[in-house]
Design a protein around this motif. Sequence first.
Motif, PDB file in Angstrom:
ATOM      1  N   ASN A 263       0.809  -1.218   0.000  1.00  0.00           N
ATOM      2  CA  ASN A 263       0.000   0.000   0.000  1.00  0.00           C
ATOM      3  C   ASN A 263       0.844   1.270   0.000  1.00  0.00           C
ATOM      4  O   ASN A 263       0.320   2.370   0.179  1.00  0.00           O
ATOM      5  N   ALA A 264       2.150   1.124  -0.196  1.00  0.00           N
ATOM      6  CA  ALA A 264       3.001   2.302  -0.386  1.00  0.00           C
ATOM      7  C   ALA A 264       2.795   2.839  -1.807  1.00  0.00           C
ATOM      8  O   ALA A 264       2.644   2.075  -2.749  1.00  0.00           O
ATOM      9  N   ALA A 265       2.773   4.173  -1.944  1.00  0.00           N
ATOM     10  CA  ALA A 265       2.563   4.780  -3.258  1.00  0.00           C
ATOM     11  C   ALA A 265       3.788   4.578  -4.142  1.00  0.00           C
ATOM     12  O   ALA A 265       4.923   4.614  -3.673  1.00  0.00           O
ATOM     13  N   GLU A 266       3.541   4.344  -5.435  1.00  0.00           N
ATOM     14  CA  GLU A 266       4.629   4.172  -6.404  1.00  0.00           C
ATOM     15  C   GLU A 266       4.645   5.283  -7.460  1.00  0.00           C
ATOM     16  O   GLU A 266       5.697   5.633  -7.968  1.00  0.00           O
ATOM     17  N   ASN A 267       3.461   5.808  -7.803  1.00  0.00           N
ATOM     18  CA  ASN A 267       3.368   6.897  -8.784  1.00  0.00           C
ATOM     19  C   ASN A 267       2.799   8.144  -8.127  1.00  0.00           C
ATOM     20  O   ASN A 267       1.758   8.084  -7.467  1.00  0.00           O
ATOM     21  N   LEU A 268       3.489   9.257  -8.323  1.00  0.00           N
ATOM     22  CA  LEU A 268       3.034  10.550  -7.825  1.00  0.00           C
ATOM     23  C   LEU A 268       2.609  11.388  -9.024  1.00  0.00           C
ATOM     24  O   LEU A 268       3.415  11.701  -9.896  1.00  0.00           O
ATOM     25  N   ILE A 269       1.330  11.738  -9.061  1.00  0.00           N
ATOM     26  CA  ILE A 269       0.777  12.524 -10.168  1.00  0.00           C
ATOM     27  C   ILE A 269       0.495  13.926  -9.630  1.00  0.00           C
ATOM     28  O   ILE A 269      -0.178  14.080  -8.605  1.00  0.00           O
ATOM     29  N   ILE A 270       1.003  14.940 -10.312  1.00  0.00           N
ATOM     30  CA  ILE A 270       0.880  16.312  -9.813  1.00  0.00           C
ATOM     31  C   ILE A 270       0.248  17.195 -10.887  1.00  0.00           C
ATOM     32  O   ILE A 270       0.697  17.216 -12.040  1.00  0.00           O
TER      33      ILE A 270
END
Length: 420
Positions: A263-270
């Motif tokens: 459940n750790a984030a892999e993609n950061l969308i900004i």
Amino acid sequence: MIQRSAESIYVDELCKSAKDAYRQIRSINTSKKNKVLEKLASALVSRKSEILKENAKDLEAGKSKGLSSALLDRLTLDEKRIQSLSNAVLEIKALPDPVGETVRGATLPNGIRLNTKRVPLGVVMVIYESRPNVTIDVGALSFKSGNACILRGGSEAIHSNTILAKIFQDCLKEEGLPANAVTFVDRTEREYMVPFLKQTSYIDIVVPRGGEGLIRFVSENSLIPVVKHDKGVVNLYIDKSADPKKVLPIAVNSKVQRPGVCNAAENLIIHSEYPYIKELLDELASKGVQLLLDPKSLAIFPKGQPVKNEDYLEEFLDLRFSVKTVDKIEEAIEFIEATSSGHTEAIVTEDISAANFFSRSLDSAAIFVNISTRFHDGGEFGLGAEVGISTGKLHVRGPMGLVHLTTTTTYAEGEGQVRG
């Protein structure tokens, strides 16, 4: 006469003993179950020196094999994690027993009385990697829900899993119950896995949780129904209206707290109009995160590295973070649909319409608004623990807890009615 292989004999014996154990425990009462679980919680703490000794063997072997820091973290048991294991068992003990719960009661026009109740699934096999806590979590959930389980962990955790399973089995035997209600597979070679997946007479459901290769292998080889607990390519979207006081702790927690879990984030969308992109990337980099950046974010933060398209599809399980810049929320949705594994998607926003659009548009096991992705967890959801997080859509989706380890039986009573 047909010669049976050593693998076949070993698997048959384990499966038969697990099925026999299931027949003995499926109808034991809740107080008996809870007494075993209370003993288990206490034994985990009182025998922690044994657990730490065996875990140290796995850690030493893992380091010699060059396991990543994230995988070693998954493998590690310390006093705090052992206490957490004990606490999780007590939480499962405190949960309502699902077995016997009435799901539907009705009287038909012809006078027949129907009563549909929850009953155990039977024998549950769970195949998992790295994390020895699964041995206790799954064993406790299976036992509380009246099931026998067959646990097959990875070779990297063999010593830790062995001692944890033994502690559980000792508690069962002390209460006069069959030890094989928690059956542990101590052969980790791949050739010992396939025969289990053909045991349709003894095993009722198979749950693989681990990497993409494991999930694919089990799905392709199993004759038994499979509930997939697939990889977590988790997406976190920072909307243009996001409050920076929420963005920084959520982004850091989602990636950094335990990067080696699903459940750790892999993609950061900004969103390109979010005004604090540089500050966000600076903060992540200061926490040791390796940033893989698209051209727009790389122009803002030249210290990062260029991202490759395949990076967006990878579950890193470490401190790498793939970054994608978008000009509108619709682009974020399209990106998530193309990259997500269906595990968890999160948005940080102060715009209610954006939050609603995000939630309605996506189809994953969990959609979060303004919270860390790390909350997608059976314990955090009040389930005590979890067998895993299902990314499929049949039977269960999201954390698989006690109730998901049951099926139903309908009991019908009448006064001699026959069907015309």
